[in-house]
Enzyme design. Structure first.
Site, PDB file in Angstrom:
ATOM      1  N   LYS A 165       0.854  -1.195   0.000  1.00  7.56           N
ATOM      2  CA  LYS A 165       0.000   0.000   0.000  1.00  7.56           C
ATOM      3  C   LYS A 165       0.886   1.239   0.000  1.00  7.56           C
ATOM      4  O   LYS A 165       1.976   1.218   0.585  1.00  7.56           O
ATOM      5  CB  LYS A 165      -0.888   0.027   1.247  1.00  7.56           C
ATOM      6  CG  LYS A 165      -1.886  -1.108   1.291  1.00  7.56           C
ATOM      7  CD  LYS A 165      -2.767  -0.994   2.522  1.00  7.56           C
ATOM      8  CE  LYS A 165      -3.665  -2.208   2.641  1.00  7.56           C
ATOM      9  NZ  LYS A 165      -4.136  -2.497   3.966  1.00  7.56           N
ATOM     10  N   ARG A 196       6.551   1.462   6.679  1.00  6.20           N
ATOM     11  CA  ARG A 196       6.092   0.603   7.771  1.00  6.20           C
ATOM     12  C   ARG A 196       7.076  -0.573   7.880  1.00  6.20           C
ATOM     13  O   ARG A 196       7.302  -1.290   6.911  1.00  6.20           O
ATOM     14  CB  ARG A 196       4.714   0.059   7.458  1.00  6.20           C
ATOM     15  CG  ARG A 196       4.215  -0.849   8.551  1.00  6.20           C
ATOM     16  CD  ARG A 196       2.856  -1.391   8.225  1.00  6.20           C
ATOM     17  NE  ARG A 196       2.215  -1.869   9.431  1.00  6.20           N
ATOM     18  CZ  ARG A 196       0.921  -2.126   9.527  1.00  6.20           C
ATOM     19  NH1 ARG A 196       0.136  -1.943   8.502  1.00  6.20           N
ATOM     20  NH2 ARG A 196       0.408  -2.572  10.651  1.00  6.20           N
ATOM     21  N   HIS A 254       0.472  -3.939  15.658  1.00  6.42           N
ATOM     22  CA  HIS A 254      -0.545  -2.923  15.346  1.00  6.42           C
ATOM     23  C   HIS A 254      -0.227  -1.580  16.004  1.00  6.42           C
ATOM     24  O   HIS A 254      -1.118  -0.764  16.256  1.00  6.42           O
ATOM     25  CB  HIS A 254      -1.961  -3.360  15.784  1.00  6.42           C
ATOM     26  CG  HIS A 254      -2.578  -4.380  14.875  1.00  6.42           C
ATOM     27  ND1 HIS A 254      -3.303  -5.460  15.338  1.00  6.42           N
ATOM     28  CD2 HIS A 254      -2.574  -4.483  13.525  1.00  6.42           C
ATOM     29  CE1 HIS A 254      -3.711  -6.185  14.308  1.00  6.42           C
ATOM     30  NE2 HIS A 254      -3.287  -5.628  13.199  1.00  6.42           N
ATOM     31  N   HIS A 279      -8.382  -3.073  17.874  1.00  5.48           N
ATOM     32  CA  HIS A 279      -8.151  -2.956  16.424  1.00  5.48           C
ATOM     33  C   HIS A 279      -8.658  -4.259  15.798  1.00  5.48           C
ATOM     34  O   HIS A 279      -8.006  -5.303  15.887  1.00  5.48           O
ATOM     35  CB  HIS A 279      -6.661  -2.740  16.142  1.00  5.48           C
ATOM     36  CG  HIS A 279      -6.361  -2.683  14.671  1.00  5.48           C
ATOM     37  ND1 HIS A 279      -6.010  -1.526  14.021  1.00  5.48           N
ATOM     38  CD2 HIS A 279      -6.388  -3.644  13.716  1.00  5.48           C
ATOM     39  CE1 HIS A 279      -5.849  -1.775  12.731  1.00  5.48           C
ATOM     40  NE2 HIS A 279      -6.064  -3.054  12.526  1.00  5.48           N
ATOM     41  N   GLY A 332      -9.565  -5.848  12.513  1.00  5.38           N
ATOM     42  CA  GLY A 332      -9.569  -5.901  11.052  1.00  5.38           C
ATOM     43  C   GLY A 332      -9.374  -7.343  10.638  1.00  5.38           C
ATOM     44  O   GLY A 332      -9.762  -8.264  11.375  1.00  5.38           O
ATOM     45  N   ARG A 390      -5.934 -16.198  11.111  1.00  7.00           N
ATOM     46  CA  ARG A 390      -4.984 -16.593  12.155  1.00  7.00           C
ATOM     47  C   ARG A 390      -5.729 -17.067  13.400  1.00  7.00           C
ATOM     48  O   ARG A 390      -6.797 -16.549  13.708  1.00  7.00           O
ATOM     49  CB  ARG A 390      -4.076 -15.413  12.514  1.00  7.00           C
ATOM     50  CG  ARG A 390      -3.045 -15.116  11.453  1.00  7.00           C
ATOM     51  CD  ARG A 390      -2.260 -13.863  11.767  1.00  7.00           C
ATOM     52  NE  ARG A 390      -2.619 -12.773  10.877  1.00  7.00           N
ATOM     53  CZ  ARG A 390      -2.272 -11.501  11.067  1.00  7.00           C
ATOM     54  NH1 ARG A 390      -1.547 -11.153  12.110  1.00  7.00           N
ATOM     55  NH2 ARG A 390      -2.651 -10.576  10.219  1.00  7.00           N
ATOM     56  N   ASP A 447     -14.148 -13.216   5.719  1.00  5.08           N
ATOM     57  CA  ASP A 447     -14.791 -11.914   5.548  1.00  5.08           C
ATOM     58  C   ASP A 447     -15.978 -11.778   6.510  1.00  5.08           C
ATOM     59  O   ASP A 447     -16.982 -12.480   6.379  1.00  5.08           O
ATOM     60  CB  ASP A 447     -15.259 -11.790   4.088  1.00  5.08           C
ATOM     61  CG  ASP A 447     -15.735 -10.380   3.753  1.00  5.08           C
ATOM     62  OD1 ASP A 447     -16.272  -9.701   4.650  1.00  5.08           O
ATOM     63  OD2 ASP A 447     -15.561  -9.978   2.594  1.00  5.08           O
ATOM     64  N   ARG A 470     -18.252  -9.598   6.757  1.00  2.84           N
ATOM     65  CA  ARG A 470     -19.543  -9.235   6.147  1.00  2.84           C
ATOM     66  C   ARG A 470     -20.299 -10.471   5.676  1.00  2.84           C
ATOM     67  O   ARG A 470     -21.512 -10.582   5.857  1.00  2.84           O
ATOM     68  CB  ARG A 470     -19.322  -8.288   4.960  1.00  2.84           C
ATOM     69  CG  ARG A 470     -19.041  -6.872   5.396  1.00  2.84           C
ATOM     70  CD  ARG A 470     -18.494  -6.065   4.260  1.00  2.84           C
ATOM     71  NE  ARG A 470     -17.175  -6.579   3.856  1.00  2.84           N
ATOM     72  CZ  ARG A 470     -16.279  -5.887   3.197  1.00  2.84           C
ATOM     73  NH1 ARG A 470     -16.542  -4.669   2.829  1.00  2.84           N
ATOM     74  NH2 ARG A 470     -15.104  -6.398   2.889  1.00  2.84           N
ATOM     75  N   GLU A 499      -3.088   4.427   9.750  1.00  6.31           N
ATOM     76  CA  GLU A 499      -1.682   4.078   9.966  1.00  6.31           C
ATOM     77  C   GLU A 499      -0.761   4.865   9.031  1.00  6.31           C
ATOM     78  O   GLU A 499       0.361   5.188   9.380  1.00  6.31           O
ATOM     79  CB  GLU A 499      -1.502   2.565   9.757  1.00  6.31           C
ATOM     80  CG  GLU A 499      -2.197   1.765  10.860  1.00  6.31           C
ATOM     81  CD  GLU A 499      -2.528   0.343  10.461  1.00  6.31           C
ATOM     82  OE1 GLU A 499      -3.126   0.148   9.375  1.00  6.31           O
ATOM     83  OE2 GLU A 499      -2.201  -0.584  11.221  1.00  6.31           O
TER      84      GLU A 499
HETATM   85  P1  ADP Z   1      -6.672  -5.420   7.284  1.00  8.02           P
HETATM   86  O1  ADP Z   1      -6.306  -5.979   8.617  1.00  8.02           O
HETATM   87  O2  ADP Z   1      -6.355  -6.341   6.145  1.00  8.02           O
HETATM   88  O3  ADP Z   1      -6.260  -3.964   7.052  1.00  8.02           O
HETATM   89  P2  ADP Z   1      -9.357  -4.295   7.476  1.00  8.02           P
HETATM   90  O4  ADP Z   1      -9.053  -3.416   8.637  1.00  8.02           O
HETATM   91  O5  ADP Z   1      -9.639  -3.662   6.164  1.00  8.02           O
HETATM   92  O6  ADP Z   1      -8.276  -5.442   7.277  1.00  8.02           O
HETATM   93  O7  ADP Z   1     -10.633  -5.193   7.909  1.00  8.02           O
HETATM   94  C1  ADP Z   1     -11.135  -6.173   7.080  1.00  8.02           C
HETATM   95  C2  ADP Z   1     -12.336  -6.812   7.779  1.00  8.02           C
HETATM   96  O8  ADP Z   1     -13.318  -5.806   8.030  1.00  8.02           O
HETATM   97  C3  ADP Z   1     -13.005  -7.905   6.949  1.00  8.02           C
HETATM   98  O9  ADP Z   1     -13.337  -9.011   7.781  1.00  8.02           O
HETATM   99  C4  ADP Z   1     -14.293  -7.222   6.499  1.00  8.02           C
HETATM  100  O10 ADP Z   1     -15.320  -8.150   6.283  1.00  8.02           O
HETATM  101  C5  ADP Z   1     -14.593  -6.351   7.698  1.00  8.02           C
HETATM  102  N1  ADP Z   1     -15.571  -5.315   7.382  1.00  8.02           N
HETATM  103  C6  ADP Z   1     -15.429  -4.234   6.578  1.00  8.02           C
HETATM  104  N2  ADP Z   1     -16.598  -3.548   6.506  1.00  8.02           N
HETATM  105  C7  ADP Z   1     -17.504  -4.219   7.273  1.00  8.02           C
HETATM  106  C8  ADP Z   1     -18.876  -4.017   7.619  1.00  8.02           C
HETATM  107  N3  ADP Z   1     -19.583  -3.010   7.146  1.00  8.02           N
HETATM  108  N4  ADP Z   1     -19.449  -4.918   8.440  1.00  8.02           N
HETATM  109  C9  ADP Z   1     -18.768  -5.970   8.924  1.00  8.02           C
HETATM  110  N5  ADP Z   1     -17.459  -6.204   8.657  1.00  8.02           N
HETATM  111  C10 ADP Z   1     -16.838  -5.344   7.841  1.00  8.02           C
END
Ligand code: ADP
Length: 387
Positions: free
Chosen positions: A16, A90, A178, A205, A207, A238, A280, A282, A374
């Site tokens: 990125k 980073r 993180h 955090h 993600g 993980r 994912d 979502r 970040e």
């Molecule tokens: P990374 O650690 O790769 O930077 P992100 O911080 O982008 O990852 O987070 C990715 C996660 O966030 C995925 O599991 C994605 O499904 C989830 N996510 C993003 N938007 C939503 C949402 N509106 N509702 C639920 N989960 C979400």
């Protein structure tokens, strides 16, 4: 044309970048990423300039160095007339030495290479990108920001494992990760919520990678991640915390190699492993399959457990801050984490939570959802070294 600062963030399968004007307010001019590196699929490059897509398409890149060259090629107009005076990189691991950003001299880079065994999936990519960027921008100042640095304030009990002492002395410690995200959130609190910045807060955090950090007076006193970025919370792929006896069983009884176990724990576990479907969130939220719901149950359960533990470590709680893709966007997960937590002073404002507002609390403990950043932490680190 204005001077520029470039940030470079090399993940295990992505690269990125962001471009900022090199002035105090660090205006974002462009950002983008190469995704799909080393994952068997074709790599893809996206570049966005001021909300418009400059480029989106497949590129030929097997590794991070080629990916970086492709970014420079396709983003030529971003870098040509303007001048890159600083690059913020980073770097995942700063060992026990680096507790703040540092200029990347050849001596520092050599020392960072010695940390590669501590973060074999990330550190080599980080340093390959440093080499590529140094070759491309020879006049710029190159500064590293570390994921581990924020946690160097851990008290000893949260820095060590209970092993014979020589392992600690050799560097087998709870480094925590993180850190760039936690750094951003604590600086945001200083600006917007000084009451919390000087208080007892837990930052979650959440993600694809996920961890939590207990912060007192702006300093990390504990993290769910430890020696590697595997420990603590379950993540996209993980495993999070696991009984080390399971690993011994896999080796002794199943004859699995270190590489096989590493693949299992890093790439096949977490939400993906438990749901048998996806990492994912979502998709999991939208599914009514029992295994998908159980994966969410486990994720939420571990976060709640850590929240209780961290509140005890902090001696009480003033705030909880959610960030990361799930933390910032999923009202459902935030609500699941916070339900029944009135005993701790946590209570959500349903409408504010559903509306993804920043302050979503109505109890005595402030609960916030704050978009993390970040990249700007890296840009600030580079900018500070230009002064
Ligand atoms: P990374 O650690 O790769 O930077 P992100 O911080 O982008 O990852 O987070 C990715 C996660 O966030 C995925 O599991 C994605 O499904 C989830 N996510 C993003 N938007 C939503 C949402 N509106 N509702 C639920 N989960 C979400």
């Amino acid at each position: 044309m204005a001077d520029l600062i470039l940030t470079v963030n090399a993940g295990s399968s992505s690269l990125k970048f962001a471009v900022y004007e090199a002035a105090h307010n660090l205006t974002l001019k462009a950002k983008g990423q190469v995704s799909g590196l080393a994952s068997g699929v074709e790599a893809n490059l996206q570049i966005d300039v001021a909300d418009a897509r400059l480029f989106d398409g497949p590129i030929k890149a097997d590794g991070h160095v080629e990916a970086f060259e492709e970014i420079l090629k396709h983003g030529r107009e971003l870098f040509s007339e303007d001048k890159v005076v600083g690059v913020g990189h980073r770097v995942v691991h700063g060992g026990i030495t680096f507790d703040k950003p540092v200029v990347l001299t050849s001596e520092v880079i050599e020392e960072l290479r010695s940390f590669e065994p501590l973060a074999p999936l990330h550190q080599p990519h980080n340093l390959a990108s440093v080499d590529a960027a140094k070759a491309a921008f020879t006049e710029a100042i190159h500064v590293a920001g570390f994921d581990t640095a924020f946690h160097r304030t851990h008290p000893w009990v949260n820095d060590t494992f209970c092993l014979p002492r020589k392992w600690y002395d050799e560097g087998v410690r709870r480094y925590g990760f993180h850190g760039l995200s936690y750094d951003y959130i604590t600086s945001w609190l200083r600006e917007h919520r000084p009451d919390l910045a000087s208080g007892r807060v837990v930052i979650a955090h959440l993600g694809n990678g996920a961890s939590m950090c207990a912060v007192r007076d702006g300093k990390s006193v504990g993290s769910t991640m430890g020696f590697s970025a595997l420990d603590g919370l379950p993540m996209g792929t993980r495993c999070g915390q696991i009984d080390p006896g399971v690993l011994l069983y896999m080796m002794d009884q199943k004859g699995m190699s270190a590489e096989q176990i590493s693949d299992l724990l890093y790439k096949e576990s977490g939400l993906k492993g438990l749901s048998g479907k996806t990492n994912d969130m979502r998709v999991l939220e939208a599914s009514d399959e029992p295994a998908c719901q159980q994966a969410i149950d486990y994720f939420v359960f571990r976060i709640r457990r850590e929240l209780g533990g961290m509140s005890a470590v902090l001696g009480g709680l003033d705030g909880v801050i959610f960030c990361g893709g799930i933390g910032e966007n999923s009202a459902f997960i935030r609500q699941r984490i916070c339900e029944g937590m009135e005993w701790l002073g946590i209570s959500l404002d349903e409408n504010a939570n559903a509306g993804n507002e920043i302050d979503i609390s109505r109890g005595t403990v402030s609960v916030l959802a704050v978009p993390t950043n970040e990249e700007i932490v890296l840009a600030r680190a580079a900018f500070d070294h230009l002064q």
